[in-house]
Design a protein around this motif. Structure first.
Motif, PDB file in Angstrom:
ATOM      1  N   ALA A   1      70.551  65.122  22.651  1.00  0.00           N
ATOM      2  CA  ALA A   1      71.349  63.932  22.362  1.00  0.00           C
ATOM      3  C   ALA A   1      70.652  62.641  22.763  1.00  0.00           C
ATOM      4  CB  ALA A   1      72.692  64.019  23.092  1.00  0.00           C
ATOM      5  N   GLU A   2      69.592  62.773  23.554  1.00  0.00           N
ATOM      6  CA  GLU A   2      68.880  61.596  24.070  1.00  0.00           C
ATOM      7  C   GLU A   2      69.828  60.665  24.823  1.00  0.00           C
ATOM      8  OE1 GLU A   2      66.463  59.819  21.018  1.00  0.00           O
ATOM      9  OE2 GLU A   2      65.397  61.693  20.655  1.00  0.00           O
ATOM     10  N   LEU A   3      70.716  61.288  25.608  1.00  0.00           N
ATOM     11  CA  LEU A   3      71.656  60.556  26.452  1.00  0.00           C
ATOM     12  C   LEU A   3      71.546  61.102  27.866  1.00  0.00           C
ATOM     13  CD1 LEU A   3      74.824  60.628  24.153  1.00  0.00           C
ATOM     14  CD2 LEU A   3      73.299  58.693  24.524  1.00  0.00           C
ATOM     15  N   THR A   4      72.102  60.374  28.818  1.00  0.00           N
ATOM     16  CA  THR A   4      72.113  60.870  30.187  1.00  0.00           C
ATOM     17  C   THR A   4      73.218  61.908  30.334  1.00  0.00           C
ATOM     18  OG1 THR A   4      73.689  59.233  31.009  1.00  0.00           O
ATOM     19  CG2 THR A   4      71.336  58.611  31.032  1.00  0.00           C
ATOM     20  N   LEU A   5      73.126  62.665  31.385  1.00  0.00           N
ATOM     21  CA  LEU A   5      74.142  63.674  31.668  1.00  0.00           C
ATOM     22  C   LEU A   5      75.508  63.012  31.839  1.00  0.00           C
ATOM     23  CD1 LEU A   5      74.880  66.596  32.201  1.00  0.00           C
ATOM     24  CD2 LEU A   5      74.164  66.267  34.589  1.00  0.00           C
ATOM     25  N   GLU A   6      75.549  61.889  32.525  1.00  0.00           N
ATOM     26  CA  GLU A   6      76.825  61.187  32.726  1.00  0.00           C
ATOM     27  C   GLU A   6      77.403  60.700  31.396  1.00  0.00           C
ATOM     28  OE1 GLU A   6      80.241  59.911  34.031  1.00  0.00           O
ATOM     29  OE2 GLU A   6      78.855  61.122  35.202  1.00  0.00           O
ATOM     30  N   GLN A   7      76.568  60.218  30.493  1.00  0.00           N
ATOM     31  CA  GLN A   7      77.059  59.780  29.183  1.00  0.00           C
ATOM     32  C   GLN A   7      77.673  60.950  28.423  1.00  0.00           C
ATOM     33  OE1 GLN A   7      73.263  58.047  28.008  1.00  0.00           O
ATOM     34  NE2 GLN A   7      74.273  56.066  27.699  1.00  0.00           N
ATOM     35  N   ILE A   8      77.022  62.082  28.477  1.00  0.00           N
ATOM     36  CA  ILE A   8      77.539  63.264  27.784  1.00  0.00           C
ATOM     37  C   ILE A   8      78.853  63.705  28.400  1.00  0.00           C
ATOM     38  CG2 ILE A   8      77.109  65.721  27.344  1.00  0.00           C
ATOM     39  CD1 ILE A   8      74.141  64.905  26.944  1.00  0.00           C
ATOM     40  N   ARG A   9      78.918  63.718  29.719  1.00  0.00           N
ATOM     41  CA  ARG A   9      80.163  64.102  30.383  1.00  0.00           C
ATOM     42  C   ARG A   9      81.295  63.125  30.046  1.00  0.00           C
ATOM     43  NH1 ARG A   9      77.487  65.882  36.107  1.00  0.00           N
ATOM     44  NH2 ARG A   9      76.988  68.024  35.482  1.00  0.00           N
ATOM     45  N   ARG A  10      80.981  61.857  29.977  1.00  0.00           N
ATOM     46  CA  ARG A  10      81.988  60.839  29.635  1.00  0.00           C
ATOM     47  C   ARG A  10      82.505  61.072  28.209  1.00  0.00           C
ATOM     48  NH1 ARG A  10      79.805  56.055  31.909  1.00  0.00           N
ATOM     49  NH2 ARG A  10      78.181  56.428  30.389  1.00  0.00           N
ATOM     50  N   ILE A  11      81.610  61.382  27.292  1.00  0.00           N
ATOM     51  CA  ILE A  11      82.010  61.683  25.910  1.00  0.00           C
ATOM     52  C   ILE A  11      82.900  62.922  25.890  1.00  0.00           C
ATOM     53  CG2 ILE A  11      81.171  62.473  23.650  1.00  0.00           C
ATOM     54  CD1 ILE A  11      78.692  60.619  24.183  1.00  0.00           C
ATOM     55  N   GLY A  12      82.526  63.923  26.673  1.00  0.00           N
ATOM     56  CA  GLY A  12      83.314  65.148  26.733  1.00  0.00           C
ATOM     57  C   GLY A  12      84.716  64.935  27.275  1.00  0.00           C
ATOM     58  N   ARG A  13      84.887  63.958  28.153  1.00  0.00           N
ATOM     59  CA  ARG A  13      86.206  63.670  28.707  1.00  0.00           C
ATOM     60  C   ARG A  13      87.059  62.816  27.796  1.00  0.00           C
ATOM     61  NH1 ARG A  13      82.994  62.849  33.544  1.00  0.00           N
ATOM     62  NH2 ARG A  13      83.038  60.620  33.132  1.00  0.00           N
ATOM     63  N   SER A  14      86.421  62.101  26.878  1.00  0.00           N
ATOM     64  CA  SER A  14      87.172  61.203  25.985  1.00  0.00           C
ATOM     65  C   SER A  14      87.666  61.960  24.761  1.00  0.00           C
ATOM     66  CB  SER A  14      86.311  60.019  25.557  1.00  0.00           C
ATOM     67  OG  SER A  14      85.252  60.455  24.746  1.00  0.00           O
ATOM     68  N   GLU A  15      88.599  61.369  24.087  1.00  0.00           N
ATOM     69  CA  GLU A  15      89.115  61.999  22.857  1.00  0.00           C
ATOM     70  C   GLU A  15      88.931  61.107  21.673  1.00  0.00           C
ATOM     71  OE1 GLU A  15      93.007  63.562  23.169  1.00  0.00           O
ATOM     72  OE2 GLU A  15      92.588  64.524  25.068  1.00  0.00           O
TER      73      GLU A  15
END
Length: 64
Positions: free
Chosen positions: A50-64
């Motif tokens: 994804a060329e994103l940070t782990l925190e960015q991915i986790r934030r996306i995963g928490r959002s809807e």
């Protein structure tokens, strides 16, 4: 003068179109990340793809 105005109008239209495409690509990436996480792929495994940070991915995963 009209030629320069047309060039500015054209550049502005190009920018608007590219921004639209970028917004759609961002939405597609967020959807793909959510789907991957829901399928059981670990967030850590998505970082490189994804060329994103782990925190960015986790934030996306928490959002809807």
């Amino acid at each position: 003068m009209e030629e320069r105005l047309n060039k500015v109008r054209s550049a502005a239209a190009d920018k608007e179109w590219l921004q639209f495409q970028l917004d759609n690509a961002d939405a597609d990436l967020r959807d793909a990340i959510r789907e991957a996480l829901e399928a059981g792929i670990r967030a850590e495994d998505l970082v490189g793809a994804a060329e994103l940070t782990l925190e960015q991915i986790r934030r996306i995963g928490r959002s809807e």
